[in-house]
Design a protein around this motif. Structure first.
Motif, mmCIF file in Angstrom:
data_model
loop_
_atom_site.group_PDB
_atom_site.id
_atom_site.type_symbol
_atom_site.label_atom_id
_atom_site.label_comp_id
_atom_site.label_asym_id
_atom_site.label_seq_id
_atom_site.Cartn_x
_atom_site.Cartn_y
_atom_site.Cartn_z
ATOM 1 N N ILE A 123 0.844 -1.192 0.000
ATOM 2 C CA ILE A 123 0.000 0.000 0.000
ATOM 3 C C ILE A 123 0.881 1.244 0.000
ATOM 4 N N GLU A 124 0.564 2.193 -0.867
ATOM 5 C CA GLU A 124 1.246 3.482 -0.820
ATOM 6 C C GLU A 124 0.729 4.297 0.357
ATOM 7 N N THR A 125 1.607 5.127 0.933
ATOM 8 C CA THR A 125 1.166 6.022 1.994
ATOM 9 C C THR A 125 0.094 6.964 1.451
ATOM 10 N N MET A 126 -0.894 7.269 2.287
ATOM 11 C CA MET A 126 -2.001 8.123 1.875
ATOM 12 C C MET A 126 -1.982 9.421 2.672
ATOM 13 N N PRO A 127 -2.293 10.557 2.029
ATOM 14 C CA PRO A 127 -2.238 11.862 2.707
ATOM 15 C C PRO A 127 -3.463 12.121 3.570
ATOM 16 N N LEU A 128 -3.541 11.380 4.685
ATOM 17 C CA LEU A 128 -4.676 11.487 5.598
ATOM 18 C C LEU A 128 -4.187 11.928 6.979
ATOM 19 N N GLY A 129 -4.617 13.096 7.422
ATOM 20 C CA GLY A 129 -4.337 13.549 8.772
ATOM 21 C C GLY A 129 -2.938 14.116 8.966
ATOM 22 N N LEU A 130 -2.836 15.064 9.882
ATOM 23 C CA LEU A 130 -1.548 15.660 10.217
ATOM 24 C C LEU A 130 -0.762 14.718 11.125
ATOM 25 N N ILE A 131 0.487 14.479 10.769
ATOM 26 C CA ILE A 131 1.381 13.665 11.571
ATOM 27 C C ILE A 131 2.690 14.435 11.744
ATOM 28 N N GLU A 132 3.601 13.874 12.560
ATOM 29 C CA GLU A 132 4.842 14.584 12.841
ATOM 30 C C GLU A 132 5.747 14.677 11.609
ATOM 31 N N GLU A 133 5.741 13.636 10.764
ATOM 32 C CA GLU A 133 6.634 13.586 9.619
ATOM 33 C C GLU A 133 5.979 14.168 8.377
ATOM 34 N N ASP A 134 6.800 14.575 7.418
ATOM 35 C CA ASP A 134 6.314 14.958 6.096
ATOM 36 C C ASP A 134 6.248 13.687 5.260
ATOM 37 N N ARG A 135 5.047 13.326 4.796
ATOM 38 C CA ARG A 135 4.895 12.065 4.074
ATOM 39 C C ARG A 135 5.701 12.026 2.772
#
Length: 339
Positions: free
Chosen positions: A197-209
């Motif tokens: 699965i590719e990472t999905m741009p859902l929600g703010l997290i500490e890292e830059d996806r």
């Protein structure tokens, strides 16, 4: 309202797709804090905002009555929801009646050993286990928890109980990219399908996806230098596209929301643990089902809300390839929507 009451038209979206697959989140809480999924210091929903188990049963029943054949319980982590087996056993009546083809579960596996026998006894035939590394240190870094041994115990227990296990692995450029081929070998040697699965741009997290994004088109090219990938027409109702590895005989899936749009055949929707129906994972458009669910013991209002929602289902999501520093395409975390 009883399932055998006056039939209501099945769910068909504006693009002619029959919606027969619903993913239902039973909680936003999780016993892991995976770096691509949620913030380390997550603020979870107040428990009073969650649907009760009885409301979840009634909601799922409304979808089954409308022709949904596949139900998947998700989270957060569904096995941390108190009383989860009561819901699974209640919904199994639709497996027994033939109204439902499949009742499945997506889990991180930490509690799977505890529940595997009960799940199988209730009619669950397969589970998806999210597992991003077989290396203990890498697993602990990604999941922010040293639970690899318990996950592997859970997978083993599920197989002993007769459950088919599929592994879901999020491809991460700096954490597990070099390990993906080994994970595929391990899964296939154990008789398990695996989906990348590719990472999905859902929600703010500490890292830059952007730092972690790994195109599965690139991964596939690398895998083709190792194995012969044979295209399959298999569809499970989800977004994966499958190949069979000639050398292992195992099946490999690719979920590519960013590098290759998978929306054309989408026939699923998601319901959060608070009763919000999202017609598309990659858009914010939603319809509240909790209010009509609680407004009346009759399902007329609930059915009308579901009909209205399906009429708003978009043709495709709004995900785009990641741009450094950009806000996520959708503000809500995956744990809120349902993994």
């Amino acid at each position: 309202m009883a399932l055998d009451a006056q039939p209501i038209p099945s769910l068909v979206d504006p693009f002619g797709r029959t919606i027969d697959y619903v993913r239902v989140s039973v909680t936003d809480r999780c016993n892991l804090r995976c770096i691509y999924c949620m913030s380390e210091q997550m603020q979870f929903l107040p428990k009073q905002e969650l649907l009760t188990l009885e409301e979840l049963d009634r909601l799922c029943s409304a979808f089954v009555r409308r022709g949904v054949r596949h139900l998947r319980l998700t989270g957060g982590e569904p096995l941390v929801r108190r009383g989860i087996m009561d819901l699974v056993r209640a919904l199994s009546r639709y497996l027994n009646s033939g109204a439902l083809d499949e009742l499945t579960l997506t889990t991180n596996g930490v509690r799977l050993a505890q529940y595997a026998d009960d799940l199988a006894a209730a009619g669950v035939r397969r589970v998806n286990v999210s597992l991003d590394s077989l290396d203990r240190a890498t697993f602990a870094r990604i999941a922010r928890g040293d639970f690899l041994d318990r996950v592997l115990e859970g997978i083993a227990a599920a197989k002993v109980a007769g459950l088919r296990v599929k592994i879901n692995t999020v491809a991460l450029k700096h954490d597990n990219a070099a390990e993906l081929a080994d994970m595929i070998r391990w899964a296939h040697a154990g008789g398990m399908d695996i989906t990348l699965i590719e990472t999905m741009p859902l929600g703010l997290i500490e890292e830059d996806r952007t730092d972690q994004f790994l195109s599965l088109a690139e991964v596939r090219r690398d895998l083709e230098s190792i194995w012969t990938l044979q295209e399959l027409s298999d569809r499970t109702g989800g977004p994966a596209r499958y190949v069979r590895l000639a050398e292992t005989g195992g099946r490999l899936g690719f979920i590519t929301p960013l590098s290759h749009n998978f929306c054309a055949s989408c026939r699923r929707v998601r319901v959060t643990c608070t009763g919000t129906l999202y017609m598309c994972l990659g858009q914010d458009s939603a319809v509240d089902l909790r209010e009509p669910l609680r407004a009346s013991r009759d399902d007329t209002l609930l059915d009308a809300a579901i009909t209205r929602a399906i009429a708003l289902k978009p043709k495709a999501h709004d995900f785009a390839l990641p741009v450094r520093g950009a806000a996520p395409a959708v503000a809500r975390h995956m744990s809120v929507t349902g993994g």
